[in-house]
Design an enzyme around this catalytic site. Structure first.
Site, PDB file in Angstrom:
ATOM      1  N   ASP A  26       0.867  -1.172   0.000  1.00 16.41           N
ATOM      2  CA  ASP A  26       0.000   0.000   0.000  1.00 16.41           C
ATOM      3  C   ASP A  26       0.908   1.228   0.000  1.00 16.41           C
ATOM      4  OD1 ASP A  26      -2.380   1.563   0.313  1.00 16.41           O
ATOM      5  OD2 ASP A  26      -1.798   1.833   2.404  1.00 16.41           O
TER       6      ASP A  26
ATOM      7  N   ASP B 203      -2.287  -0.082   6.239  1.00 17.07           N
ATOM      8  CA  ASP B 203      -2.511   0.534   7.550  1.00 17.07           C
ATOM      9  C   ASP B 203      -3.932   1.044   7.723  1.00 17.07           C
ATOM     10  OD1 ASP B 203      -2.402   2.599   5.752  1.00 17.07           O
ATOM     11  OD2 ASP B 203      -1.223   3.938   7.031  1.00 17.07           O
TER      12      ASP B 203
END
Length: 923
Positions: A338, A588
């Site tokens: 990510d 996250d």
């Protein structure tokens, strides 16, 4: 009373400040309306993904097939009264204890991280502001949200203006402006501004709750070691019952024929202590044979090695929530990253500063006229410094860029802070007045058109702000005169300093890298190119991947994906796994939860969302992606060393099974549990534990179970044949059972030493020391402790026979080992969609698809779902009770924080007097 008005932007983008009289008060819900919603169950029930309770962790580690088998065997040994033969339970207790302690450590750390987040909110009820817990919010509550607040439930803005950070939900790093009528998603944060919003969804209806609900299926651990151990234990459990019964019957029947042939079997069995002694001996020999089939030491060694690895990683600020995830990450061949929070820090940084040329070009500062460059630096640094009291991410990035430089800082004469309405900030100094902001809001249309090409080119990868000079500012904070462009500053996500080195490490290890983000694909691509992701120049906008077939095709073509939804992230991971890859995912945010749950190994940042931390197997406490190579190194050391040591344990398991089956027809079984203890410690336990902790960073090759069997099968075959020779000699020459046991002990120990020699080659000082210690320990045990280990004294002929059998067994082992090493290993790949009910196997270029669940597993899943529903009902009841307490607490005597009303130009917040006053009982 303090009168505080919040600006509300007009349609033309110019903010107006007003202190007009109250037009419409913000009353919020009354106590009766709140009680009505509580009774209807419209409460903001906490639906976060939670870590397991201590009770669940204990049950999970206690209730295993491995422990059940050992418990049954222990009960059988207790019936014989031979307590010393219960020593095998130490391994069971240690293994279970390690699992419980490690799980509890991980839970405690994750719970501590979760507690760092705010769990209270400010709501308007009856025209006054009160603080309540998040699960005390009800539908239609009006919530006050300021800078830094997390939005507790899906809402719609009713007053105010704010910049919202939705990166944890969407991956989009740009701030989103929210005005009255705009919807807010739960889990996002307020970056700047002040708004009041009405709650439109609570509990399971919230956006975050829906994402979490999709991630609530039970994820199986994709660990080859765990699968191998479970396969061995299951196989052993299937054959143990019939084999054990047959072996026990055979041993008892021999004793019955010798002592009680004149009576019935049951009459003989209960005839007295002599018969019970024979039965007890049969039980012990059977238990000894069955214990050999269970790789107890291997289970303990695996738990110990992986637990030590987690402790080592903890020192590097890496939390492994599940023991076997270390192995999985070491086997990963595709890593999905990510962007926000992984490659980037989540903060902004200055990418470059440019001067504005008269012909419309943006010239890098180092290539510009010195005087003009100095003016741009002065204006930019001083605007940022002057507006630092309420600095947003852009202002903080500029301040950080100029910190430590020799740019002179002037005292501001007037300051115009940034507002979402103006889209610029500015300040006046003795040297002049300057503004910094978006070009389309700062420059006049004709001037903006001149620099349109330069701004567009820079905007492909960065956020572009113009620096301009103006004549001054009005009292209302508007620019005086036309803005004259001086230069430009480009802002981008701050790339972690260690990201490039970490990316290079995984590339060197042959790991394919994919960057999957909810941000603009051009921005994602530019950052991926900076850190060195191969193939980053080719990217795809996931909004165009509107069918499963397009997603499946894109996996083979692209390595950078932008504008990806949470569901698409998961489907990309599934598509990669369907091709036989072992996939790791880092993230996250809430938008990463589904992909994290689907991946074979998931890694989350500690600073991310609670949901991401709770579903991830590995949590980076320092939020530093650079810790990943250390995790891979620990995994490689653990797996490579375990593969070598596991062959020792599996040798015992295989020859025990074969010998037990043989002894059904040719009893008795030659080993007792206490006799096997000597072999277990010196030939298996001690050398395997020491060798398993050696440094080893070699790449992992092949299947764990296949690699282990290639070493264990030759040794177990040699032990089985040597034991058969000893049993044949005992039958021919009439050796007693203790003599037979001792002869088998000598030959087995010799072959065990040969196996240790082979797996230790080439020798290091540590390996040589281990080999010497093992050899000396066996000699000492046989010579000096014969009574304790039930070792018989051998005459010269028996000793010579034992030596001959041992030598033949060793020669046979080395011969078979060479043959197995020359056999090429078959390559197979297997991919499983965990929680999806589908298993795909790739063998020889063919694909087969089957269900992952048996009927028993499906029934167990149904029970788990019923338990989950009952838990949700209890959570709702608890939330209702909590919300009622909040209503009861909000009595006339309760502390009123503020009184809020709408004004003509914004919001009027009335602060109460600091003086204490008596409660107004008439209200």
């Amino acid at each position: 009373m303090i009168d505080n008005t919040v600006n509300v932007s007009e349609a033309n983008g110019v903010a107006k400040t007003s202190s007009m009289a109250v037009a419409e008060p913000l009353l919020g819900l009354s106590s009766a309306e709140v009680s009505e919603r509580i009774a209807a169950g419209k409460v903001n029930v906490n639906t976060d993904l939670k870590s397991k309770s201590v009770k669940e962790l204990i049950i999970e580690n206690l209730c295993t097939l491995f422990n059940l088998i050992n418990l049954v065997l222990a009960i059988l040994v207790i019936l014989t009264g031979s307590i010393k033969n219960l020593s095998f339970l130490c391994i069971v207790v240690l293994n279970t204890g390690i699992g419980i302690v490690q799980s509890w450590r991980s839970k405690r750390m994750v719970d501590k991280l979760t507690l760092l987040a705010s769990k209270r909110a400010t709501v308007v009820r009856g025209g006054s502001e009160i603080e309540v817990d998040l699960d005390q919010i009800v539908l239609d509550d009006v919530v006050r949200l300021g800078r830094g607040d997390q939005i507790p439930a899906d809402s719609v803005v009713v007053a105010g203006d704010a910049q919202i950070n939705e990166s944890l939900l969407t991956g989009e790093s740009n701030l989103i402006r929210k005005q009255p009528g705009a919807e807010l998603m739960s889990g996002s944060f307020v970056d700047s501004g002040l708004i009041y919003a009405r709650v439109i969804h609570v509990g399971a209806d919230n956006y975050v709750a829906k994402i979490n609900n999709e991630a609530k299926y039970v994820k199986k651990v994709n660990s080859e070691i765990m699968k191998a151990l479970n396969a061995i234990v299951r196989f052993a459990s299937v054959i143990m019952l019939p084999l054990g019964i047959a072996l026990f019957y055979s041993s008892v029947h021999v004793a019955y024929e010798q002592d009680g042939a004149s009576m019935t079997f049951w009459a003989w069995a209960f005839s007295g202590s002599r018969a019970w002694s024979d039965v007890s001996a049969a039980i012990l020999s059977t238990v000894g044979a069955l214990l050999g089939m269970i790789p107890q030491g291997l289970v303990l060694l695996t738990s110990s090695v992986l637990a030590i690895a987690t402790i080592r990683l903890a020192r590097r600020r890496v939390l492994a929530q599940q023991l076997y995830c270390i192995e999985t990450l070491a086997r990963v061949d595709v890593l999905c990253l990510d962007k926000t929070g992984t490659i980037t820090s989540g903060k902004m940084q200055v990418a470059g500063v440019y001067t504005a040329a008269d012909d419309g070009r943006a010239v890098p500062l180092e290539n510009s006229d010195a005087e003009r460059a100095a003016l741009v630096d002065f204006a930019l640094a001083n605007i940022a410094k002057a507006t630092s009291a309420d600095a947003n991410e852009t202002c903080q990035a500029v301040i950080s860029y100029y910190s430590g430089t020799d740019i002179s800082l002037a005292e501001p004469l007037a300051v115009v802070p940034f507002s979402s309405a103006k889209k610029w900030s500015g300040a006046s100094f003795k040297q002049g007045s300057y503004v910094m902001g978006a070009a389309q809001f700062v420059l006049a249309p004709d001037v903006s058109k001149t620099f349109e090409g330069a701004v567009s080119a820079l905007a492909d990868t960065c956020r572009v702000l113009v620096i301009a000079s103006v004549d001054g500012f009005t009292d209302e904070g508007n620019m005086e005169g036309g803005a004259k462009p001086l230069g430009f500053v480009t802002i981008r996500d701050e790339i972690r300093s260690s990201a490039a080195d970490t990316i290079a490490y995984f590339c060197d290890q042959g790991v394919t890298l994919n960057v999957i983000s909810g941000d603009d694909p051009r921005t994602v691509s530019s950052i991926a190119k900076v850190v060195g992701v191969p193939g980053a120049e080719a990217f795809v906008d996931a909004t165009t991947l509107d069918t499963p077939s397009k997603i499946d095709a894109a996996v083979d073509k692209y390595h950078v994906f932008g504008r990806v939804t949470p569901q698409q992230k998961r489907e990309l991971v599934v598509a990669l796994k369907s091709r036989g890859h072992t996939v790791a995912m880092t993230g996250d945010g809430v938008n990463d939860v589904l992909a994290l749950k689907e991946a074979d190994c998931s890694v989350a940042m500690a600073a991310g969302s609670d949901a991401a931390r709770n579903v991830a197997e590995i949590v980076l406490i320092d939020n530093d992606f650079a810790s990943m190579p250390a995790v891979v190194a620990e995994g490689r050391r653990s797996i490579n060393n375990l593969q070598r040591s596991a062959s020792l344990f599996l040798t015992k398991t295989l020859f025990s099974m074969g010998l037990a089956a043989l002894c059904i027809f040719f009893p008795p079984y030659p080993f007792q549990p206490i006799t096997m203890t000597l072999i277990n410690f010196f030939c298996i336990g001690f050398p395997s534990f020491v060798l398993a902790l050696e440094p080893n960073k070699s790449r992992i090759k092949g299947s764990f179970l296949v690699n282990v069997l290639r070493r264990a099968v030759p040794a177990s075959a040699a032990v089985l044949i040597a034991s058969c020779l000893c049993m044949f000699a005992a039958s021919v020459f009439g050796f007693s059972k203790p003599v037979l046991s001792t002869m088998c002990l000598i030959s087995t120990s010799a072959i065990g030493c040969s196996l240790i020699w082979r797996i230790s080659f080439p020798f290091s000082p540590l390996r040589l020391a281990v080999f010497i210690f093992v050899t000396a320990g066996l000699v000492v045990g046989v010579v000096f402790f014969p009574t304790f280990f039930s070792i018989a004294a051998l005459d010269l002929g028996q000793l010579l026979g034992s030596v001959v059998v041992a030598v033949l067994g060793c020669l046979l082992f080395f011969l078979l080992a060479d043959v197995f090493d020359r056999v090429p290993q078959r390559v197979t790949k297997r991919a499983t969609g965990f929680g999806r009910g589908v298993r795909m196997s790739l063998r020889g270029g063919k694909r087969t698809v089957s269900s992952t669940g048996s009927s028993f597993e499906r029934r167990a899943g149904a029970i788990a779902r019923r338990v989950s529903r009952a838990h949700e009902e209890r959570e709702l009841s608890r939330a209702q009770a909590s919300a009622r307490r909040a209503v009861d607490d909000a009595t006339p005597t309760a502390r009123v924080l503020k009184r809020v009303t709408k004004a003509g130009g914004g919001i009027r917040v009335a602060m109460p007097s600091s003086k204490k006053r008596k409660p107004d009982t008439k209200r």
